[in-house]
Scaffold this motif. Structure first.
Motif, PDB file in Angstrom:
ATOM      1  N   ALA A  88       1.720   3.427  48.902  1.00 26.86           N
ATOM      2  CA  ALA A  88       2.780   2.428  48.779  1.00 26.86           C
ATOM      3  C   ALA A  88       2.878   1.671  50.092  1.00 26.86           C
ATOM      4  O   ALA A  88       2.534   2.199  51.155  1.00 26.86           O
ATOM      5  CB  ALA A  88       4.116   3.098  48.453  1.00 26.86           C
TER       6      ALA A  88
ATOM      7  N   ARG B  54      -0.288  -6.105  46.298  1.00 28.00           N
ATOM      8  CA  ARG B  54      -0.134  -5.778  44.874  1.00 28.00           C
ATOM      9  C   ARG B  54      -1.382  -6.165  44.075  1.00 28.00           C
ATOM     10  O   ARG B  54      -1.701  -5.542  43.074  1.00 28.00           O
ATOM     11  CB  ARG B  54       1.110  -6.461  44.296  1.00 28.00           C
ATOM     12  CG  ARG B  54       2.398  -5.723  44.682  1.00 28.00           C
ATOM     13  CD  ARG B  54       3.584  -6.250  43.903  1.00 28.00           C
ATOM     14  NE  ARG B  54       4.045  -7.528  44.411  1.00 28.00           N
ATOM     15  CZ  ARG B  54       5.177  -7.707  45.118  1.00 28.00           C
ATOM     16  NH1 ARG B  54       5.961  -6.682  45.355  1.00 28.00           N
ATOM     17  NH2 ARG B  54       5.528  -8.887  45.546  1.00 28.00           N
TER      18      ARG B  54
ATOM     19  N   GLN C  43       1.334  -0.227  44.884  1.00 31.21           N
ATOM     20  CA  GLN C  43       2.768  -0.535  44.860  1.00 31.21           C
ATOM     21  C   GLN C  43       3.188  -1.105  46.227  1.00 31.21           C
ATOM     22  O   GLN C  43       2.899  -0.506  47.267  1.00 31.21           O
ATOM     23  CB  GLN C  43       3.484   0.800  44.617  1.00 31.21           C
ATOM     24  CG  GLN C  43       4.907   0.719  44.201  1.00 31.21           C
ATOM     25  CD  GLN C  43       5.546   2.112  44.187  1.00 31.21           C
ATOM     26  OE1 GLN C  43       4.975   3.093  44.664  1.00 31.21           O
ATOM     27  NE2 GLN C  43       6.749   2.182  43.664  1.00 31.21           N
TER      28      GLN C  43
ATOM     29  N   LEU D 285      11.339   1.361  46.265  1.00 31.86           N
ATOM     30  CA  LEU D 285       9.979   1.822  45.944  1.00 31.86           C
ATOM     31  C   LEU D 285       9.980   3.130  45.168  1.00 31.86           C
ATOM     32  O   LEU D 285       9.190   3.318  44.261  1.00 31.86           O
ATOM     33  CB  LEU D 285       9.184   2.052  47.239  1.00 31.86           C
ATOM     34  CG  LEU D 285       8.444   0.899  47.880  1.00 31.86           C
ATOM     35  CD1 LEU D 285       7.859   1.353  49.214  1.00 31.86           C
ATOM     36  CD2 LEU D 285       7.332   0.380  46.987  1.00 31.86           C
TER      37      LEU D 285
ATOM     38  N   PRO E 182       8.834   6.192  46.013  1.00 32.21           N
ATOM     39  CA  PRO E 182       7.451   6.670  45.935  1.00 32.21           C
ATOM     40  C   PRO E 182       7.359   8.143  45.518  1.00 32.21           C
ATOM     41  O   PRO E 182       8.276   8.916  45.756  1.00 32.21           O
ATOM     42  CB  PRO E 182       6.933   6.490  47.367  1.00 32.21           C
ATOM     43  CG  PRO E 182       8.132   6.461  48.227  1.00 32.21           C
ATOM     44  CD  PRO E 182       9.282   5.992  47.402  1.00 32.21           C
TER      45      PRO E 182
ATOM     46  N   THR F 187       2.768  10.572  48.846  1.00 30.94           N
ATOM     47  CA  THR F 187       2.316   9.179  48.955  1.00 30.94           C
ATOM     48  C   THR F 187       1.934   8.865  50.402  1.00 30.94           C
ATOM     49  O   THR F 187       2.541   9.373  51.341  1.00 30.94           O
ATOM     50  CB  THR F 187       3.440   8.222  48.498  1.00 30.94           C
ATOM     51  OG1 THR F 187       3.634   8.374  47.094  1.00 30.94           O
ATOM     52  CG2 THR F 187       3.136   6.769  48.798  1.00 30.94           C
TER      53      THR F 187
END
Lengths: 113, 287
Positions: free
Chosen positions: B126, B142, B147, B171, B173, B177
């Protein structure tokens, strides 16, 4: 111009303290700014005047206390004085230095009423 | 009011957060884009005089009733406190958060898109993108399928811990992540603001000059890793890699250094190995 953010941080401390310690006017602020800190004293003066308009600290005097820079020299095994992050050790001219003082940015005390 | 961002809270916008934007402007309202959740104490409106509030609770004739209050509070205390919350949150989720800092134009976003497309197959990634304006960089990220969320700082020159907290909320996540926080392109201001990251990664391109670590020592002092980017251009520019590393180690003897070209892919394996190493640390800390 991160000094503006820092000046906002100072003002927030003054406002919080005003409520906690029951004062309505700040007359003087003593700010400790280390020689090795992330801040330019002239810039923070300018920003402090700007952010304190119409606040508890309007017109307050800003006294800046410069705390000296200090670092531990790994080669000399002692604390030495340095005035910038790119200074060598004044004793051995080496750069194996770890900052141990003078990187602080702190509201030290206030004169209030 | 945001206490740590000079632009005031209203200047910072996190994509996806609810806003009150309209298709037309109201110049007669909404002109206060910050909240005052505090009161502004003023002098007594009734005009009463309060003596005996001086130091020691006494009034000394001829002297104003002022007193000295010891404070001893760090100016960045509130940001650091919020950063610690972010750090705890990352730790709890086994997230490795890296704060990417550099001048504008160092190739930060190119490195990030390349990294994201190379690593997205093997781990959740992310990205929090910080820029003054536009969602162009988040759009670029993106496009790789990763993400990303854009944080526009408005007039602000850096991300702060609260912006990252809000971006994390948006987000959300998943566990383990790999989180990249791409800071505003600026080698000065982001140095002072802890976001809760595991490490700051400073990116310097060979077109910028090897003396940058000396010109902007705060940032290279704060960084754990320096990435020398655009190494494919080395044959064409007078950039001395050894001198650059020496300069960086003058301000930060412990700084690690990698040399890459995000464009050609040269040196990226070492970068990915560095990330994998730190990821293990982040995930072990969680156990």
């Amino acid at each position: 111009m991160h000094e503006m953010s820092l000046a906002e941080g100072v003002l927030q401390i003054l406002q919080d303290q005003g409520q906690a310690q029951n004062f309505s006017q700040v007359k003087t602020v003593w700010l400790e700014l280390g020689e090795l800190s992330h801040v330019d004293p002239d810039a923070i003066r300018f920003c402090f005047d700007a952010v304190t308009q119409d606040s508890i600290a309007q017109g307050a005097k800003l006294e800046i206390i410069r705390t000296p820079g200090a670092a531990w020299c790994h080669d000399c095994s002692k604390t030495v004085a340095v005035s910038s992050l790119i200074d060598p050790c004044p004793e051995c001219a080496g750069y194996k230095l770890q900052v141990t003082g003078g990187d602080d940015m702190r509201v030290h005390e206030l004169e209030v009423e | 009011m945001c206490t740590v961002c000079g632009c005031t809270d209203g200047g910072a916008k996190v994509e996806g957060e609810h806003t009150h934007d309209h298709g037309h402007s109201h110049d007669h309202e909404h002109d206060h884009d910050h909240d005052h959740d505090h009161s502004h104490p003023h002098t007594d409106k009734k005009g009463d005089l309060h003596f005996g509030q001086g130091i020691g609770g006494v009034h000394v004739p001829g002297l104003s009733p002022s007193r000295i209050v010891q404070i001893e509070q760090d100016i960045l205390g509130k940001n650091d406190h919020l950063a610690q919350h972010n750090r705890d949150r990352f730790l709890g989720l086994g997230i490795l958060a890296l704060n990417l800092v550099s001048s504008p134009g160092s190739g930060k976003t190119t490195l990030l898109t390349r990294t994201a497309s190379d690593l997205a197959k093997s781990m959740p990634i992310a990205v929090i993108e910080g820029d003054q304006q536009t969602a162009l960089d988040a759009d670029r990220i993106r496009a790789t399928g990763v993400q990303a969320i854009q944080v526009n700082t408005g007039k602000g020159c850096h991300l702060d811990a609260d912006m990252v907290r809000r971006a994390m909320d948006a987000l959300d996540p998943e566990q383990n992540t790999l989180l990249f926080i791409e800071n505003v392109g600026n080698l000065v201001c982001p140095a002072a603001f802890d976001l809760g990251e595991a490490a700051k990664v400073a990116i310097l391109s060979v077109t910028e000059g090897e003396d940058k670590p000396l010109k902007y020592p705060d940032m290279f002092k704060a960084a754990t890793l320096m990435i020398i980017n655009k190494s494919d251009l080395l044959p064409y520019v007078p950039f001395d890699v050894a001198v650059c590393i020496e300069n960086a180690r003058r301000v930060n003897p412990d700084i690690e250094v990698l040399q890459v070209s995000a464009l050609s892919g040269d040196g990226l394996d070492a970068w990915y190995a560095w990330i994998a190493d730190w990821q293990l640390k982040a995930q072990d800390a969680d156990k």
